[in-house]
Design a protein around this motif. Sequence first.
Motif, PDB file in Angstrom:
ATOM      1  N   THR A  25       8.222 -16.033   7.066  1.00 10.05           N
ATOM      2  CA  THR A  25       7.993 -14.585   7.046  1.00 10.05           C
ATOM      3  C   THR A  25       8.413 -13.993   5.707  1.00 10.05           C
ATOM      4  O   THR A  25       7.659 -13.252   5.070  1.00 10.05           O
ATOM      5  N   ALA A  26       9.621 -14.328   5.271  1.00  7.79           N
ATOM      6  CA  ALA A  26      10.139 -13.805   4.001  1.00  7.79           C
ATOM      7  C   ALA A  26       9.270 -14.242   2.830  1.00  7.79           C
ATOM      8  O   ALA A  26       9.012 -13.455   1.913  1.00  7.79           O
ATOM      9  N   GLY A  27       8.808 -15.481   2.844  1.00 14.92           N
ATOM     10  CA  GLY A  27       7.960 -15.991   1.765  1.00 14.92           C
ATOM     11  C   GLY A  27       6.640 -15.254   1.675  1.00 14.92           C
ATOM     12  O   GLY A  27       6.170 -14.925   0.583  1.00 14.92           O
ATOM     13  N   ILE A  28       6.031 -14.971   2.827  1.00 15.29           N
ATOM     14  CA  ILE A  28       4.759 -14.236   2.840  1.00 15.29           C
ATOM     15  C   ILE A  28       4.972 -12.821   2.305  1.00 15.29           C
ATOM     16  O   ILE A  28       4.178 -12.330   1.497  1.00 15.29           O
ATOM     17  N   ILE A  29       6.040 -12.178   2.728  1.00 10.95           N
ATOM     18  CA  ILE A  29       6.339 -10.824   2.249  1.00 10.95           C
ATOM     19  C   ILE A  29       6.569 -10.859   0.733  1.00 10.95           C
ATOM     20  O   ILE A  29       6.011 -10.036  -0.010  1.00 10.95           O
ATOM     21  N   ALA A  30       7.376 -11.797   0.266  1.00  9.19           N
ATOM     22  CA  ALA A  30       7.673 -11.900  -1.165  1.00  9.19           C
ATOM     23  C   ALA A  30       6.396 -12.141  -1.967  1.00  9.19           C
ATOM     24  O   ALA A  30       6.169 -11.497  -3.000  1.00  9.19           O
ATOM     25  N   ASP A  31       5.558 -13.054  -1.502  1.00  9.27           N
ATOM     26  CA  ASP A  31       4.306 -13.354  -2.206  1.00  9.27           C
ATOM     27  C   ASP A  31       3.376 -12.143  -2.216  1.00  9.27           C
ATOM     28  O   ASP A  31       2.776 -11.824  -3.244  1.00  9.27           O
ATOM     29  N   THR A  32       3.254 -11.475  -1.082  1.00  2.00           N
ATOM     30  CA  THR A  32       2.356 -10.325  -0.979  1.00  2.00           C
ATOM     31  C   THR A  32       2.811  -9.188  -1.881  1.00  2.00           C
ATOM     32  O   THR A  32       1.985  -8.498  -2.485  1.00  2.00           O
ATOM     33  N   LEU A  33       4.117  -9.000  -1.986  1.00  2.00           N
ATOM     34  CA  LEU A  33       4.652  -7.925  -2.820  1.00  2.00           C
ATOM     35  C   LEU A  33       4.822  -8.341  -4.283  1.00  2.00           C
ATOM     36  O   LEU A  33       5.179  -7.523  -5.125  1.00  2.00           O
TER      37      LEU A  33
ATOM     38  N   GLN B  91       0.828  -1.208   0.000  1.00  2.00           N
ATOM     39  CA  GLN B  91       0.000   0.000   0.000  1.00  2.00           C
ATOM     40  C   GLN B  91       0.864   1.261   0.000  1.00  2.00           C
ATOM     41  O   GLN B  91       0.530   2.250  -0.654  1.00  2.00           O
ATOM     42  N   GLU B  92       1.983   1.214   0.710  1.00  2.00           N
ATOM     43  CA  GLU B  92       2.886   2.369   0.798  1.00  2.00           C
ATOM     44  C   GLU B  92       3.831   2.468  -0.400  1.00  2.00           C
ATOM     45  O   GLU B  92       4.612   3.420  -0.488  1.00  2.00           O
ATOM     46  N   GLY B  93       3.778   1.489  -1.290  1.00  2.00           N
ATOM     47  CA  GLY B  93       4.663   1.493  -2.453  1.00  2.00           C
ATOM     48  C   GLY B  93       6.103   1.176  -2.098  1.00  2.00           C
ATOM     49  O   GLY B  93       7.027   1.584  -2.788  1.00  2.00           O
ATOM     50  N   LEU B  94       6.299   0.422  -1.027  1.00  2.00           N
ATOM     51  CA  LEU B  94       7.638   0.057  -0.558  1.00  2.00           C
ATOM     52  C   LEU B  94       7.938  -1.383  -0.954  1.00  2.00           C
ATOM     53  O   LEU B  94       7.232  -2.307  -0.551  1.00  2.00           O
ATOM     54  N   CYS B  95       8.967  -1.557  -1.746  1.00  2.00           N
ATOM     55  CA  CYS B  95       9.344  -2.890  -2.208  1.00  2.00           C
ATOM     56  C   CYS B  95      10.872  -3.002  -2.194  1.00  2.00           C
ATOM     57  O   CYS B  95      11.561  -2.152  -2.748  1.00  2.00           O
ATOM     58  N   PRO B  96      11.403  -4.031  -1.540  1.00  2.00           N
ATOM     59  CA  PRO B  96      12.861  -4.171  -1.501  1.00  2.00           C
ATOM     60  C   PRO B  96      13.418  -4.627  -2.850  1.00  2.00           C
ATOM     61  O   PRO B  96      12.733  -5.296  -3.621  1.00  2.00           O
TER      62      PRO B  96
ATOM     63  N   LYS C 164       9.686 -11.960  -7.375  1.00  2.40           N
ATOM     64  CA  LYS C 164      10.098 -13.219  -7.992  1.00  2.40           C
ATOM     65  C   LYS C 164      10.955 -13.993  -6.989  1.00  2.40           C
ATOM     66  O   LYS C 164      11.723 -13.411  -6.235  1.00  2.40           O
ATOM     67  N   LYS C 165      10.849 -15.287  -6.990  1.00  2.00           N
ATOM     68  CA  LYS C 165      11.562 -16.131  -6.031  1.00  2.00           C
ATOM     69  C   LYS C 165      13.080 -15.923  -6.022  1.00  2.00           C
ATOM     70  O   LYS C 165      13.682 -15.968  -4.970  1.00  2.00           O
TER      71      LYS C 165
END
Length: 169
Positions: free
Chosen positions: A62-70, A43-48, A73-74
Amino acid sequence: MNRELWLLRHGKAEHNGDIADFDRCLTAKGERDVKRMGLWLKQEGLCPDILISSPAKRALGTAGIIADTLGLKKPSLQQDGRLYFQGIVGLKKVLADIPVSPGRVLLVGHNPDLEDLLAYLVGMGHLPGSAGPMMPTAALVRLHMPADWSHLPANCAQLLAMTHASSLS
């Protein structure tokens, strides 16, 4: 070049004495909190640019959920054993090995290492006071960092934001 380091503590994990620490999984609450954090980042437009996780199950979950939500790519999700209770020295070695090109780097790991790194990079006097842990489970810290991470001195970073999943609706 502006570079940011994001520190994310894993979501709440199960506490079962029969399971080795490394193999502890996220609880349902932990998964919900991490998903909430991922949705907030989106929502904030923040993506690593790079996401590096401890290989422990709760951190990888945790990392997998963040990656999937954003929608990452694996290949952008990496594992590094130095994020699993290797202290500031291990974390600084991970940071030193990251190329200069990524502007936003997200580390998913554990306390007390993440809090210790945060205090080292920012300085205790620049951190908000709290009765509990600075980084409870599923908490995210964003730091403005120097361009060169090969030798990070104490107090070299600036705290940009500290977000707790419990404060997100």
